[in-house]
Design a protein around this motif. Structure first.
Motif, PDB file in Angstrom:
ATOM      1  N   GLY A 276      -5.437 -14.359   7.540  1.00 33.41           N
ATOM      2  CA  GLY A 276      -4.750 -13.138   7.130  1.00 33.41           C
ATOM      3  C   GLY A 276      -4.837 -12.071   8.211  1.00 33.41           C
ATOM      4  O   GLY A 276      -3.881 -11.318   8.447  1.00 33.41           O
ATOM      5  N   THR A 277      -5.983 -11.999   8.864  1.00 32.06           N
ATOM      6  CA  THR A 277      -6.142 -11.025   9.934  1.00 32.06           C
ATOM      7  C   THR A 277      -5.128 -11.309  11.046  1.00 32.06           C
ATOM      8  O   THR A 277      -4.531 -10.385  11.602  1.00 32.06           O
ATOM      9  CB  THR A 277      -7.579 -11.091  10.495  1.00 32.06           C
TER      10      THR A 277
ATOM     11  N   HIS B 269      -7.304  -3.942   3.550  1.00 34.27           N
ATOM     12  CA  HIS B 269      -8.354  -4.838   4.036  1.00 34.27           C
ATOM     13  C   HIS B 269      -8.873  -4.348   5.386  1.00 34.27           C
ATOM     14  O   HIS B 269      -8.112  -3.774   6.174  1.00 34.27           O
ATOM     15  CB  HIS B 269      -7.782  -6.247   4.181  1.00 34.27           C
TER      16      HIS B 269
ATOM     17  N   GLY C 111      -1.384  -6.427  -3.040  1.00 34.46           N
ATOM     18  CA  GLY C 111      -2.483  -7.180  -3.644  1.00 34.46           C
ATOM     19  C   GLY C 111      -3.747  -6.914  -2.844  1.00 34.46           C
ATOM     20  O   GLY C 111      -3.987  -7.592  -1.851  1.00 34.46           O
TER      21      GLY C 111
ATOM     22  N   THR D   8      -7.750  -6.915  -2.006  1.00 35.70           N
ATOM     23  CA  THR D   8      -8.703  -8.003  -2.186  1.00 35.70           C
ATOM     24  C   THR D   8      -9.524  -7.841  -3.462  1.00 35.70           C
ATOM     25  O   THR D   8      -9.746  -8.800  -4.192  1.00 35.70           O
ATOM     26  CB  THR D   8      -9.659  -8.045  -0.979  1.00 35.70           C
TER      27      THR D   8
ATOM     28  N   ASP E 146       0.887  -6.564   3.945  1.00 34.85           N
ATOM     29  CA  ASP E 146      -0.244  -7.472   3.846  1.00 34.85           C
ATOM     30  C   ASP E 146      -0.188  -8.071   2.441  1.00 34.85           C
ATOM     31  O   ASP E 146      -0.776  -7.554   1.498  1.00 34.85           O
ATOM     32  CB  ASP E 146      -1.561  -6.720   4.085  1.00 34.85           C
TER      33      ASP E 146
ATOM     34  N   VAL F 162      -1.051 -11.176   1.656  1.00 29.93           N
ATOM     35  CA  VAL F 162      -1.760 -12.460   1.673  1.00 29.93           C
ATOM     36  C   VAL F 162      -2.162 -12.900   0.263  1.00 29.93           C
ATOM     37  O   VAL F 162      -2.214 -14.088  -0.024  1.00 29.93           O
ATOM     38  CB  VAL F 162      -2.986 -12.462   2.623  1.00 29.93           C
ATOM     39  N   ILE F 163      -2.386 -11.929  -0.614  1.00 35.42           N
ATOM     40  CA  ILE F 163      -2.739 -12.278  -1.991  1.00 35.42           C
ATOM     41  C   ILE F 163      -1.521 -12.217  -2.918  1.00 35.42           C
ATOM     42  O   ILE F 163      -1.273 -13.121  -3.704  1.00 35.42           O
ATOM     43  CB  ILE F 163      -3.846 -11.334  -2.517  1.00 35.42           C
TER      44      ILE F 163
ATOM     45  N   ASP G   7      -1.114 -15.841   2.631  1.00 40.13           N
ATOM     46  CA  ASP G   7      -2.194 -16.832   2.716  1.00 40.13           C
ATOM     47  C   ASP G   7      -1.980 -17.925   1.682  1.00 40.13           C
ATOM     48  O   ASP G   7      -2.138 -17.675   0.478  1.00 40.13           O
ATOM     49  CB  ASP G   7      -3.563 -16.178   2.467  1.00 40.13           C
TER      50      ASP G   7
ATOM     51  N   HIS H  42      -3.984 -20.234   1.641  1.00 37.42           N
ATOM     52  CA  HIS H  42      -5.368 -20.587   1.290  1.00 37.42           C
ATOM     53  C   HIS H  42      -6.005 -19.574   0.341  1.00 37.42           C
ATOM     54  O   HIS H  42      -7.175 -19.653   0.052  1.00 37.42           O
ATOM     55  CB  HIS H  42      -6.224 -20.798   2.544  1.00 37.42           C
ATOM     56  N   LYS H  43      -5.214 -18.645  -0.145  1.00 39.72           N
ATOM     57  CA  LYS H  43      -5.728 -17.769  -1.199  1.00 39.72           C
ATOM     58  C   LYS H  43      -5.028 -18.110  -2.506  1.00 39.72           C
ATOM     59  O   LYS H  43      -5.519 -18.895  -3.270  1.00 39.72           O
ATOM     60  CB  LYS H  43      -5.564 -16.310  -0.807  1.00 39.72           C
TER      61      LYS H  43
HETATM   62  C1  PLP Z   1      -8.399 -11.908   2.568  1.00 37.65           C
HETATM   63  C2  PLP Z   1      -7.565 -10.785   2.988  1.00 37.65           C
HETATM   64  C3  PLP Z   1      -7.250 -10.577   4.335  1.00 37.65           C
HETATM   65  C4  PLP Z   1      -7.836 -11.425   5.418  1.00 37.65           C
HETATM   66  O1  PLP Z   1      -7.287 -12.689   5.309  1.00 37.65           O
HETATM   67  P1  PLP Z   1      -8.054 -14.003   5.758  1.00 37.65           P
HETATM   68  O2  PLP Z   1      -7.108 -15.072   5.419  1.00 37.65           O
HETATM   69  O3  PLP Z   1      -9.319 -14.036   4.959  1.00 37.65           O
HETATM   70  O4  PLP Z   1      -8.304 -13.864   7.219  1.00 37.65           O
HETATM   71  C5  PLP Z   1      -6.371  -9.549   4.648  1.00 37.65           C
HETATM   72  N1  PLP Z   1      -5.857  -8.753   3.692  1.00 37.65           N
HETATM   73  C6  PLP Z   1      -6.162  -8.909   2.387  1.00 37.65           C
HETATM   74  C7  PLP Z   1      -5.544  -7.989   1.371  1.00 37.65           C
HETATM   75  C8  PLP Z   1      -7.037  -9.924   1.996  1.00 37.65           C
HETATM   76  O5  PLP Z   1      -7.364 -10.075   0.700  1.00 37.65           O
END
Ligand code: PLP
Length: 549
Positions: free
Chosen positions: A158-159, A195, A250, A252, A285, A287-288, A334, A336-337
């Motif tokens: 995600g980073t 994040h 979303g 974290t 962002d 990712v979630i 992501d 993977h999330k």
């Molecule tokens: C987990 C997360 C990240 C980082 O992603 P990774 O896949 O863990 O490197 C960035 N932004 C948010 C909102 C996250 O929840």
């Protein structure tokens, strides 16, 4: 033993280059033995084997030996390293947004490990680049981008996706930084709930941590658009560039969703008010939150998947924000999330593939990437070696689930989280902090007997006279958490996690909270009841601890 003896012995440790059924079964069997050994480590507890003490010193004492070891010895040893690991997919595990990967996504991740396509060039990766292109196209369509126009690539987490978004934004705001470096300050704006990847990225890119503007968020953990506007105008008034606005779709810890429509409108307004010669880049962002895009075209009226009414309300509440994802210029996703794929499967998506030209190596000699019919992502990726595992795992789940599969899984998780909130809310000693939230995560605080949870949580949030009590209850929640954890490791209750700072009080102290993140497809309502019971047992133990001698 001569070296040739050793080589011929080691040859059996490689997959055979030419079909050899006997050896194939040896390969598969070796893996199956490892799986068998792992299986023997399963129990009703949400972890493999036993919790282990980490012995850092003896780890540092290890040295490479002279003699080789056999495939069997090595794989058995490797299995041991998973002892004590939480099983994310266990219904007694509600720790974080770490999913249990599906079987096809594991296979998708494994196949490239055997044949090692390098996703930087078409020559190396061959058909596996199609897996990336197809995953990109399917996901672009899902989030509302035009798949013909969009572009994207899988990267290192995600980073990494935020890094790509910020880099493109910087290049738009300050053209030529790829060549000359940064010559003027440029800012990254995000919410206080964003994040910490935003900090990381600003640091590594040379924007500097100091040039990250953390805009306050509202009680639902979404950025406050009017304060974002104030900050943007303050920068532009001073002639400072906006490299990127990161909208968190979303968060974290609490599944806060920024209002992209308002952020987008603000950006347009700023361009016209200040007559900007660049468009401040908006990176989502997501990712979630991205996965909820499967509900963009769900028919909530007829509700063909028969979600219960309150779940429908939550899902529609999330869609209200997620349907605007397409307004972002780029986004991070992501698998993977919330996509149930193994690490690492992160996708950076660009609304306009042309934006990738801004980060392309050697502009002069690179033909326009997307007209030649060739792909060659290595021309603009930061990485020079990219695994095919991420895109293959993503593709596996996109195919496995279909929209209805992902809708059903997410709907189930959300519905389980609602049931948990109901259980927790029913008890007067527990206060759910994000009761109005629509996601799979629940944050709550537990209080001793004498606290009025109808009024006190508001007071400790806003009134500095309660500082002492707030800190005391922070410790109390830490203690409750430890006891719940101990119990869960023995196979009772549920493993939760602890958030050191759900948010700050109005007077600047961190509010500690317990957190349940429901990600297991095997969750049932019974486990929600288990969480409550475990919390209540922990409260009793703490109360006994505190009895005067
Ligand atoms: C987990 C997360 C990240 C980082 O992603 P990774 O896949 O863990 O490197 C960035 N932004 C948010 C909102 C996250 O929840």
């Amino acid at each position: 033993m001569s070296y040739l003896d050793i080589v011929s012995e080691l040859q059996t440790a490689f997959p055979q280059p030419v079909s050899d059924r006997l050896h194939d079964s040896y390969f598969v069997f070796s893996f199956m033995r490892a799986l068998d050994q792992l299986d023997a480590m399963k129990s009703v507890k949400p972890l493999l084997g036993q919790p282990i003490e980490l012995d850092y010193d003896s780890a540092r004492q290890r040295r490479m030996e002279d003699a080789p070891h056999s495939v069997e010895e090595v794989s058995e040893e490797l299995v041991g390293y998973l002892s004590g690991m939480f099983i994310w997919g266990h219904p007694r595990s509600q720790i974080n947004v770490g999913p249990s990967p599906t079987i096809p996504s594991v296979i998708g991740g494994l196949l490239p490990s055997i044949y090692n396509p390098n996703l930087c060039s078409d020559e190396s990766a061959r058909g596996v680049v199609m897996a990336e292109l197809e995953s990109v196209a399917m996901t672009a369509d899902l989030v509302g981008y035009d798949p013909q126009r969009a572009g994207g690539l899988f990267t290192f987490g995600g980073t990494g996706t935020t890094l790509y978004g910020a880099k493109i934004g910087l290049e738009k705001a300050c053209p030529g930084t790829m060549t000359h470096g940064i010559r003027e300050p440029a800012h990254l704006l995000c919410s206080t709930q964003a994040h910490y990847a935003c900090q990381t990225v600003a640091g590594w890119m040379g924007l500097g941590h100091q040039n990250v503007v953390h805009v306050p968020s509202d009680p639902e953990n979404a950025i406050r658009p009017c304060l974002l506007e104030t900050h943007c105008r303050a920068l532009l008034d001073r002639g400072v560039k906006i490299a990127v606005i990161v909208a968190t779709m979303g968060t974290t810890d609490a599944f806060g969703l920024d209002d992209l429509q308002t952020i987008y409108d603000l950006r347009e307004q700023l361009i016209s008010d200040y007559d900007l010669d660049y468009r401040p880049h908006i990176h989502a962002d997501a990712v979630i939150g991205w996965a909820w895009a499967v509900f963009n075209d769900y028919d909530f009226e007829t509700n063909p998947l028969a979600f219960p009414p309150r779940t429908i309300r939550s899902l529609a509440g999330t869609r209200r924000r997620i349907k605007h994802l397409h307004l972002a210029d780029s986004m991070g996703i992501d698998f993977h999330k919330t996509g149930f794929a193994p690490y690492v499967s992160s996708l950076f998506l660009c609304k306009d593939a042309g934006d990738l030209k801004l980060i392309t190596r050697d502009e002069e000699t690179t033909p326009y990437l997307f007209q030649s019919g060739k792909y060659h992502p290595g021309k603009y990726t930061l990485e020079t070696t990219r695994s095919g595992s991420g895109p293959m795992a993503a593709l596996a789940n996109l195919r496995l689930f279909g929209k209805d599969g992902l809708r059903s899984l997410l709907g189930h998780l959300v519905s389980m989280a609602e049931s948990l909130r109901e259980h927790l809310d029913s008890h007067p000693a527990i206060h759910v902090l994000n009761g109005k939230n629509f996601g799979p995560v629940t944050l709550f605080r537990v209080y001793p007997d004498d606290v009025d949870t109808f009024s006190f949580p508001d007071r400790e949030q806003s009134d500095a006279r309660h500082r002492e009590q707030l800190l005391q209850y922070n410790d109390y929640n830490r203690r409750v958490f430890e006891l719940i954890q101990d119990e869960a490791l023995q196979g009772r209750g549920v493993v939760l996690s602890l958030t050191d700072c759900y948010r700050e009080t109005d007077y600047g102290e961190p509010i500690v909270a317990l957190k349940s993140y429901i990600m297991s497809p095997f969750s049932t309502e019974w486990y929600a009841g288990q969480v409550l019971e475990s919390v209540l047992r922990a409260r009793e133990l703490v109360a006994q601890d505190c009895q005067p001698e």
